[in-house]
Design a protein around this motif. Sequence first.
Motif, PDB file in Angstrom:
ATOM      1  N   GLU A 131       0.738  -1.101   0.003  1.00 37.82           N
ATOM      2  CA  GLU A 131       0.243   0.053   0.077  1.00 37.82           C
ATOM      3  C   GLU A 131       0.957   1.222   0.019  1.00 37.82           C
ATOM      4  O   GLU A 131       0.612   2.209  -0.534  1.00 37.82           O
ATOM      5  N   VAL A 132       1.980   1.174   0.721  1.00 37.39           N
ATOM      6  CA  VAL A 132       2.879   2.203   0.783  1.00 37.39           C
ATOM      7  C   VAL A 132       3.560   2.398  -0.687  1.00 37.39           C
ATOM      8  O   VAL A 132       3.609   3.661  -1.122  1.00 37.39           O
ATOM      9  N   ASP A 133       4.012   1.381  -1.103  1.00 37.69           N
ATOM     10  CA  ASP A 133       4.853   1.624  -2.460  1.00 37.69           C
ATOM     11  C   ASP A 133       3.869   2.301  -3.369  1.00 37.69           C
ATOM     12  O   ASP A 133       4.169   2.907  -4.349  1.00 37.69           O
ATOM     13  N   LYS A 134       2.272   1.870  -3.428  1.00 34.97           N
ATOM     14  CA  LYS A 134       1.548   2.415  -4.272  1.00 34.97           C
ATOM     15  C   LYS A 134       1.289   3.762  -4.088  1.00 34.97           C
ATOM     16  O   LYS A 134       1.274   4.683  -5.119  1.00 34.97           O
ATOM     17  N   GLU A 135       1.351   4.273  -2.898  1.00 29.14           N
ATOM     18  CA  GLU A 135       1.271   5.753  -2.557  1.00 29.14           C
ATOM     19  C   GLU A 135       2.681   6.472  -3.165  1.00 29.14           C
ATOM     20  O   GLU A 135       2.459   7.315  -3.576  1.00 29.14           O
ATOM     21  N   LEU A 136       3.795   5.688  -3.035  1.00 29.01           N
ATOM     22  CA  LEU A 136       4.822   6.369  -3.346  1.00 29.01           C
ATOM     23  C   LEU A 136       4.926   6.570  -4.938  1.00 29.01           C
ATOM     24  O   LEU A 136       5.208   7.571  -5.409  1.00 29.01           O
ATOM     25  N   GLN A 137       4.310   5.618  -5.478  1.00 26.88           N
ATOM     26  CA  GLN A 137       4.308   5.721  -6.940  1.00 26.88           C
ATOM     27  C   GLN A 137       3.463   6.939  -7.429  1.00 26.88           C
ATOM     28  O   GLN A 137       3.828   7.839  -8.291  1.00 26.88           O
ATOM     29  N   THR A 138       2.463   7.121  -6.621  1.00 29.90           N
ATOM     30  CA  THR A 138       1.484   8.365  -6.907  1.00 29.90           C
ATOM     31  C   THR A 138       2.093   9.758  -6.541  1.00 29.90           C
ATOM     32  O   THR A 138       2.242  10.519  -7.473  1.00 29.90           O
ATOM     33  N   SER A 162       7.589   7.849 -14.635  1.00 33.25           N
ATOM     34  CA  SER A 162       7.045   7.096 -15.758  1.00 33.25           C
ATOM     35  C   SER A 162       6.843   5.579 -15.090  1.00 33.25           C
ATOM     36  O   SER A 162       7.479   5.103 -14.266  1.00 33.25           O
ATOM     37  N   GLU A 163       6.206   4.956 -16.102  1.00 36.86           N
ATOM     38  CA  GLU A 163       5.897   3.327 -15.739  1.00 36.86           C
ATOM     39  C   GLU A 163       7.338   2.906 -15.665  1.00 36.86           C
ATOM     40  O   GLU A 163       7.445   2.017 -14.962  1.00 36.86           O
ATOM     41  N   LEU A 164       8.222   2.750 -16.684  1.00 35.92           N
ATOM     42  CA  LEU A 164       9.493   2.534 -16.807  1.00 35.92           C
ATOM     43  C   LEU A 164      10.236   2.714 -15.517  1.00 35.92           C
ATOM     44  O   LEU A 164      10.882   1.758 -15.078  1.00 35.92           O
ATOM     45  N   GLU A 165      10.360   3.992 -14.959  1.00 42.17           N
ATOM     46  CA  GLU A 165      11.065   4.321 -13.973  1.00 42.17           C
ATOM     47  C   GLU A 165      10.430   3.654 -12.769  1.00 42.17           C
ATOM     48  O   GLU A 165      11.323   3.230 -11.719  1.00 42.17           O
ATOM     49  N   ASN A 166       9.164   3.613 -12.521  1.00 47.46           N
ATOM     50  CA  ASN A 166       8.455   3.024 -11.520  1.00 47.46           C
ATOM     51  C   ASN A 166       8.941   1.568 -11.401  1.00 47.46           C
ATOM     52  O   ASN A 166       9.031   0.969 -10.285  1.00 47.46           O
ATOM     53  N   GLU A 167       9.018   0.944 -12.470  1.00 50.21           N
ATOM     54  CA  GLU A 167       9.361  -0.408 -12.564  1.00 50.21           C
ATOM     55  C   GLU A 167      10.606  -0.747 -11.984  1.00 50.21           C
ATOM     56  O   GLU A 167      10.964  -1.666 -11.221  1.00 50.21           O
ATOM     57  N   PHE A 168      11.755   0.105 -12.509  1.00 47.44           N
ATOM     58  CA  PHE A 168      13.266   0.377 -11.851  1.00 47.44           C
ATOM     59  C   PHE A 168      13.389   0.359 -10.515  1.00 47.44           C
ATOM     60  O   PHE A 168      13.810  -0.319  -9.753  1.00 47.44           O
ATOM     61  N   PRO A 218       3.846  16.355   6.513  1.00 44.76           N
ATOM     62  CA  PRO A 218       4.017  17.714   5.635  1.00 44.76           C
ATOM     63  C   PRO A 218       5.080  17.474   4.911  1.00 44.76           C
ATOM     64  O   PRO A 218       4.932  18.262   3.494  1.00 44.76           O
ATOM     65  N   GLN A 219       6.270  16.990   4.969  1.00 47.45           N
ATOM     66  CA  GLN A 219       7.554  17.037   3.933  1.00 47.45           C
ATOM     67  C   GLN A 219       7.160  16.220   2.826  1.00 47.45           C
ATOM     68  O   GLN A 219       7.657  16.350   1.622  1.00 47.45           O
ATOM     69  N   LEU A 220       6.143  15.182   2.901  1.00 48.51           N
ATOM     70  CA  LEU A 220       5.834  14.347   1.804  1.00 48.51           C
ATOM     71  C   LEU A 220       4.543  14.616   1.356  1.00 48.51           C
ATOM     72  O   LEU A 220       4.192  14.157   0.177  1.00 48.51           O
ATOM     73  N   LYS A 221       3.802  15.465   1.952  1.00 48.97           N
ATOM     74  CA  LYS A 221       2.438  16.283   1.705  1.00 48.97           C
ATOM     75  C   LYS A 221       1.655  14.758   1.238  1.00 48.97           C
ATOM     76  O   LYS A 221       0.583  14.871   0.239  1.00 48.97           O
ATOM     77  N   THR A 222       1.411  13.863   2.315  1.00 47.71           N
ATOM     78  CA  THR A 222       0.752  12.660   2.011  1.00 47.71           C
ATOM     79  C   THR A 222       0.587  12.126   3.558  1.00 47.71           C
ATOM     80  O   THR A 222       1.199  12.489   4.364  1.00 47.71           O
ATOM     81  N   SER A 223      -0.311  11.067   3.315  1.00 44.89           N
ATOM     82  CA  SER A 223      -0.512  10.066   4.448  1.00 44.89           C
ATOM     83  C   SER A 223      -0.544   8.642   3.868  1.00 44.89           C
ATOM     84  O   SER A 223      -0.937   8.468   2.889  1.00 44.89           O
ATOM     85  N   PHE A 224      -0.120   7.688   4.894  1.00 48.36           N
ATOM     86  CA  PHE A 224       0.134   6.337   4.242  1.00 48.36           C
ATOM     87  C   PHE A 224      -1.188   5.601   4.838  1.00 48.36           C
ATOM     88  O   PHE A 224      -1.856   5.825   5.850  1.00 48.36           O
ATOM     89  N   ALA A 225      -1.717   4.697   4.145  1.00 48.13           N
ATOM     90  CA  ALA A 225      -2.880   3.733   4.442  1.00 48.13           C
ATOM     91  C   ALA A 225      -2.597   2.849   5.403  1.00 48.13           C
ATOM     92  O   ALA A 225      -3.722   2.103   6.093  1.00 48.13           O
ATOM     93  N   THR A 226      -1.516   2.687   5.638  1.00 48.26           N
ATOM     94  CA  THR A 226      -0.918   1.433   6.928  1.00 48.26           C
ATOM     95  C   THR A 226       0.223   1.926   7.546  1.00 48.26           C
ATOM     96  O   THR A 226       0.942   2.809   6.962  1.00 48.26           O
ATOM     97  N   ASP A 227       0.561   1.477   8.703  1.00 52.67           N
ATOM     98  CA  ASP A 227       1.497   1.789   9.372  1.00 52.67           C
ATOM     99  C   ASP A 227       2.777   1.413   8.678  1.00 52.67           C
ATOM    100  O   ASP A 227       2.769   0.240   8.106  1.00 52.67           O
ATOM    101  N   ARG A 258      10.424  13.971  -3.344  1.00 48.58           N
ATOM    102  CA  ARG A 258       9.181  14.490  -3.521  1.00 48.58           C
ATOM    103  C   ARG A 258       9.343  15.848  -4.181  1.00 48.58           C
ATOM    104  O   ARG A 258       8.268  16.679  -4.331  1.00 48.58           O
ATOM    105  N   MET A 259      10.558  16.487  -3.931  1.00 49.77           N
ATOM    106  CA  MET A 259      10.824  17.943  -4.693  1.00 49.77           C
ATOM    107  C   MET A 259      11.016  17.807  -6.201  1.00 49.77           C
ATOM    108  O   MET A 259      11.230  18.724  -6.877  1.00 49.77           O
ATOM    109  N   GLY A 260      10.846  16.346  -6.515  1.00 47.12           N
ATOM    110  CA  GLY A 260      10.986  16.449  -7.946  1.00 47.12           C
ATOM    111  C   GLY A 260      12.243  16.580  -8.588  1.00 47.12           C
ATOM    112  O   GLY A 260      12.616  16.775  -9.618  1.00 47.12           O
ATOM    113  N   LEU A 261      13.075  16.175  -7.901  1.00 47.90           N
ATOM    114  CA  LEU A 261      14.630  16.250  -8.420  1.00 47.90           C
ATOM    115  C   LEU A 261      14.884  15.140  -9.326  1.00 47.90           C
ATOM    116  O   LEU A 261      14.318  14.129  -9.463  1.00 47.90           O
TER     117      LEU A 261
END
Length: 334
Positions: A130-137, A142-148, A187-196, A211-214
């Motif tokens: 669930e956390v990996d999915k949130e990180l992808q979001t 890109s799909e290729l970069e996420n696969e990597f 706040p630093q990630l501007k999100t919350s996770f669905a599980t601990d 998260r800064m888009g570097l």
Amino acid sequence: MSRAGLLLTVGDPFILNLWLEYYEKIWCKEVNKIYVVLDNREDSNIPNINSYLNDLFRKYPNIEVAESGGMGIGNAITKSFQICKEDNYVLLNDDCIIFRPYALDYHFSQIEKNKFDAVGSPLRNYTPVEVDKELQTIFSYSELENEFLQRYGYAFWQNLFFGKTSDALKTDLDMDVKTFKQGEFLPQLKTSFATDTGVDVFVSFSWQLRRMGLRFDYIKQGHTTPQDVYRYIIMEEIFSGNYSWVHIGNMSTLTVYLRQGWENRQASQSETEEYQRKFAWWEIMMERYPNIEKDIPSYVKVQKEVLSKIKSNLSLKQQEVDKLKFVYRRLLGI
């Protein structure tokens, strides 16, 4: 632009002598300053060698030493950023030996020429799905970069990580192990996770930079393994001729044993092979720097006693240790 090396160390004198030897003869001109953060805490089992370490570093005018208070590697990393005054930095562990020139120069130049914002080795944190999915979001790759990144990890090793000091200071600089609670807004990630989820040292910092888009370039750590004799024979990985550094890995565990003692126990074959690898490096360093025993005899006496116990309890094979010593010496040219 100015460059800093941020060295993290628990203060092992043998590792540091090897590190400083290659710093001095190979790459010292590739950075303007080295900040050494000593993560060595007081312990009744180890003779204090801080005066020896300070004298060791005092020989180098571009090295500045600070102490983290022995609060762990996370706080040591934070301390290194708090004292860094240069534009760009590279985080370095004391068991990373850079044995070819211009390697650091090249990766710094990639940042200075604005081709990338940071350079590092991906590290898998093994977070819940669930956390990996949130990180992808939130990272919007890109799909290729996420696969990597799903394969290699969204975080980074805290060794051989290059970046801009200004970007680091935009984070909360909290490098420690931490747990994020379900639904907690970050706040630093501007999100919350669905599980601990729990994260290791440097992971939260890595995610904040993402998260800064570097823009990141990726490198390999060049780790050593118990299979290095075979890898030497087939010229693979660190023996391929394509590496400029070697990350020995887990050498600071000896300092842990010096602090806590070594208990009698049975070891698996894989653990025995891993300690044969470590012994190869310990013996290389002790043979290369015999004067350390003259300078701090009480410390070396304790170290030799612990090594003797480890070697006996794990029934290490000196023949295998010697083979590894041979290939590592060939790698470093010594």
